[in-house]
Structure formats: C-alpha cells, structure tokens
Design a protein around this motif. Structure first.
Motif, PDB file in Angstrom:
ATOM      1  N   LYS A 111       0.819  -1.217   0.000  1.00 18.71           N
ATOM      2  CA  LYS A 111       0.000   0.000   0.000  1.00 18.71           C
ATOM      3  C   LYS A 111       0.852   1.266   0.000  1.00 18.71           C
ATOM      4  O   LYS A 111       0.432   2.305  -0.512  1.00 18.71           O
ATOM      5  N   SER A 112       2.054   1.192   0.574  1.00 25.02           N
ATOM      6  CA  SER A 112       2.950   2.352   0.508  1.00 25.02           C
ATOM      7  C   SER A 112       3.404   2.604  -0.921  1.00 25.02           C
ATOM      8  O   SER A 112       3.474   3.759  -1.362  1.00 25.02           O
ATOM      9  N   ARG A 158       1.704   1.641  -3.593  1.00 30.84           N
ATOM     10  CA  ARG A 158       0.499   2.089  -4.297  1.00 30.84           C
ATOM     11  C   ARG A 158       0.229   3.561  -4.022  1.00 30.84           C
ATOM     12  O   ARG A 158      -0.232   4.302  -4.896  1.00 30.84           O
ATOM     13  N   GLY A 159       0.534   4.001  -2.799  1.00 26.01           N
ATOM     14  CA  GLY A 159       0.323   5.394  -2.431  1.00 26.01           C
ATOM     15  C   GLY A 159       1.456   6.307  -2.837  1.00 26.01           C
ATOM     16  O   GLY A 159       1.496   7.470  -2.420  1.00 26.01           O
ATOM     17  N   SER A 160       2.402   5.793  -3.633  1.00 28.34           N
ATOM     18  CA  SER A 160       3.530   6.581  -4.162  1.00 28.34           C
ATOM     19  C   SER A 160       4.352   7.223  -3.053  1.00 28.34           C
ATOM     20  O   SER A 160       4.746   8.387  -3.130  1.00 28.34           O
ATOM     21  N   ASP A 161       4.619   6.443  -1.985  1.00 29.20           N
ATOM     22  CA  ASP A 161       5.429   6.922  -0.865  1.00 29.20           C
ATOM     23  C   ASP A 161       6.679   6.047  -0.773  1.00 29.20           C
ATOM     24  O   ASP A 161       6.690   5.025  -0.076  1.00 29.20           O
ATOM     25  N   LYS A 198       0.597   5.044 -11.623  1.00 26.84           N
ATOM     26  CA  LYS A 198      -0.187   3.874 -11.251  1.00 26.84           C
ATOM     27  C   LYS A 198      -1.419   3.727 -12.137  1.00 26.84           C
ATOM     28  O   LYS A 198      -2.032   4.718 -12.545  1.00 26.84           O
TER      29      LYS A 198
END
Length: 440
Positions: A253-254, A256-259, A334
């Motif tokens: 999820k990190s 996916r969240g571009s972090d 994404k």
C-alpha cells in the motif's frame, strides 16, 4: 477499612525483577487504560463483578497473564492457569471437574489459557459447554490473530480485547518503578536510557530483564556500553503468521500510495525480521503488473531485474536491487487498467461459454475449411492505408465490449490516444487520413 496495598508489597530480591514488579491491582497495569480504566470495557465488568469469557490478543510483554490473574482476584474467582503448549485433554478435564465442584458450593472459576491458539479445533470445542453454562469464565491469551487461529464457535462466545504494544511513556514508567524498587537510579546516561527503551521494542518483560543486566554496571553507561552489555530484542515478526501479512500489505500500500520512504521502511522491517527476500521480489513483481501495468510497461522489467540480481548476489548485496525496484515502483505512475480489464474479460469468457471466433479471422489450412468460409474477407492490417482495418474480432453474436480502459497517466496517456483514434476509424464510414496524426 484496610489500607490499599503497596504496588510491590513484600519484596523478595531472589525473584526475577519482572515477577517482583508484577502489578497488584488492575489500576497498576500500564499501557492498557483503553481496556482497564473504570469506564473501559474490562473496567466496567470488574466494577459490576460480572466477567464474560474473553480473549486477550496482544504482543509479548503487554500484560496478558497479569491482567487475567488480577481479574480473578478482583472478582473473587478461583484462578486456574493452563498453557496450551504443555496441556492436553486430560488437563482440561481435571480443570472442568474442579470447576464444577466449586460451582456446587457457589465458587466461580476463571480458566486462563496462555497461548490458546496452540490448542487444536477439538480441544477448543471442549470449552464450549462449560463456557455456555457458566462453569468457567474463559480468559485466553494469544499473540496471534484470533480470527485466524480460534474456532468461530469459541469466538462467538467470547469478546476479543486487543492489548497495545507498550509505548515509550509506559516503558519509562516501568523503568521508574524498577528504580523505586531497587532503591537507586539505573547507571544510564539520558541517551542510554532512551536506547534501552528502544531496545525493548514495546515488550515490558524484556525491558525488566535488561534492567537486571545493567543495574550493577559501573556508571556512566552510554549507548555503546549498553549495546555491548545487553542484546536488543528480536523484532516481533513471524514469517508464517499475521505479522508477515501485515507488513507485506504495508509495503504494497505504501508503493500504491507513491510513498517511497514508507515503502523502504516496511521493506527494511521485513528484511530485519528475517523475511525471505525472494518472497518480497515475487510480491513486488505482482505489484508491477497489478498496480502499474501499462502506465509504465518498464515497471515489471525493473521488478524482474531486481529478482534476478538478488538470485545472483544473495544477501546482503542483492537486497539493494530490491530496494531500487521498490523505489522505482513507488514513484511510477499507477494504473489498474490491465487488472480491471482482465477481470472483466474473464467474467465475459465464463458468461459466453464456447462461442466460436468469426470465420474471417480463422486460418484455412485445408480445402474444406476454405469452402466453409474460413479466412474469407480477412484484411491484413499492415497492408491497409491506415494500418488499421477496423475488423470485428469478437465472436459472432457477441456485441463488441470494452474491457481495458487506460488512464491518462504515464504511458497510458499515449495508449488512450491510440485507442481513441482507432475507435474513430472503426466507427467512420470512410477512413479520414487526418485522423491518423494522433496515432503515434
């Protein structure tokens, strides 16, 4: 009225510090006020002297055993402790029989089962009749997710309470209590004191065990001396249990969240916990196809390259390639256009069954097949003026459908323009050469 007992009561220096500092009342338990305060769920039960069966789910050293013992004391129940690691059906039978005898004379029983998730399904089922008729109040303790490890029937008859990992403030309080009991401050510099808290990693019992090792060291103890004297607690991470899935979910999820920073942190946590780097390489490759897809077609190549580099170099050198791929994937555009499109196409394939392709796009290697019309009217797209024939490739009788819907981000911006151009050509009565300028 009797005086409130001391937190420590009579101290016996021969006992381990963790046992000497064991709280005497629920009010003395630190870090779990969300459960034990007077207006919190367990606190309200104690206030009304009516306990229900429960499962205490929390990390090691968070107070599960202590809470269970104090619940029995503060509600006048006989305390029967068992460890699922060392107990079997015969032990359970003895406990149930003793509980039934107590019940006959008006005495209740709190059965505490440590590591309750280690009992098999049949053993867990044996609790049910005794929990249902009130012969026992069951308090189970587990470090594993109860929804995965415990029978649904047992869970439906119990309340699950989640204990928190002890934070820095709670651990600081524990150090102060230890110093009060020992009658002197620990020989730690301020930096070493903070390092000791970090080394405990939220585990109160482990912190007290480390204090026993450092209390006699000559002052001042700085972080370097502390690190040489005691061992840092191993990270709480089980590669086959919930921690495994929680951390890979956090990494996924990190990205996916571009972090990229959070993604690197969770990657480091997994590797520090002993996770197989090849498992991570496989999962980030899946991420590249599922969450990036055609927004950056190079993403899957980067993931595969990291996988290949790790297999060639191993640890620790190969881990840097995985880190590089994680950063690439986290910072890539994404799109789940491919993922959604394939799912839609799969559903349509199941729904439509065995529809044949249209005859014009079938090869005709035999005379019979030619006579049946196989290949009739087929247009070779590269030979058309626009390089696009607009032919129908769906089965006869199946209307054209749109499964893949690209975004306007990354490389899919180009794909969107191409598909729009081809749709215009397909729908036009005649091909307009002016429409071809957007295809590149």
């Amino acid at each position: 009225m009797s005086e409130t007992p001391s937190l420590f009561d009579v101290d016996d220096a021969s006992r381990p510090l963790a046992d000497r500092l064991r709280p005497r009342t629920l009010q003395d338990v630190i870090g779990q006020d969300h459960l034990l305060a007077a207006d919190a769920p367990i606190g309200r039960m104690v206030g009304t002297q009516r306990l229900v069966s429960m499962v205490l789910w929390g990390p090691p050293g968070s107070g599960k055993t202590t809470i269970a013992r104090l619940l029995a004391e503060q509600t006048d129940l006989a305390f029967e402790p068992l460890s699922a690691t060392f107990s079997g059906v015969a032990d359970l039978r003895k406990v149930f029989q003793a509980a039934q005898r107590r019940r006959e004379v008006g005495q209740g029983t709190l059965l505490f089962v440590d590591e309750i998730h280690r009992f098999n399904r049949a053993q867990q089922d044996s609790f049910l009749p005794y929990v249902e008729d009130g012969t026992i109040v069951l308090v189970g303790a587990t470090t594993e997710n109860p929804s995965f490890e415990l029978n649904g029937a047992l869970l439906s008859r119990s309340q699950v309470f989640v204990l928190k990992r002890l934070d820095d403030a709670a651990l600081s309080t524990l150090i102060s209590r230890a110093e009060a009991l020992l009658g002197q401050p620990l020989p730690l510099t301020d930096e070493a004191r903070q390092a000791l808290i970090a080394m405990a990693d939220g585990d109160g019992r482990y912190l007290l065990n480390m204090i026993e090792q450092v209390q006699a060291l000559p002052a001042p103890v700085d972080p370097a001396i502390l690190a040489a004297a005691v061992q840092k607690r191993a990270p709480l991470y089980d590669k086959s249990q919930e921690g495994h899935y929680n951390l890979i979910s956090a990494l996924h999820k990190s990205m996916r969240g571009s972090d990229p920073d959070a993604a690197l942190y969770w990657l480091a946590r997994m590797l520090d916990g002993g996770e197989d780097p090849l498992f991570i390489a496989r999962r980030i490759t899946r991420f590249a196809t599922e969450d990036i897809g055609m927004a950056d077609p190079n993403a899957v190549q980067q993931a595969l390259a990291a996988w290949d580099v790790y297999e060639r170099l191993g640890s620790p050198e190969g881990e840097l390639a995985i880190a590089q791929a994680v950063i690439y994937l986290a910072t890539a555009p994404k799109s789940i256009g491919v993922y959604r499109g394939f799912n839609k196409a799969s559903a349509a394939a199941k729904r439509t069954g065995s529809l044949m392709p249209p005859a014009n796009i079938l090869n005709a290697p035999t005379r019979l097949m030619k006579d049946l019309g196989y290949g009739d009217g087929y247009q070779y797209d590269p030979d058309t003026e626009s390089g696009f024939s607009g032919a129908n490739y769906f089965p006869d009788g199946m209307p054209r459908q749109t499964f893949y819907e690209p975004t306007t981000g990354g490389y899919e911006r180009t794909i969107t323009a191409r598909l729009r151009h081809w749709a215009q050509l397909r729908n036009a009565d005649t091909h307009d050469p002016t429409l071809e300028s957007d295809a590149d």
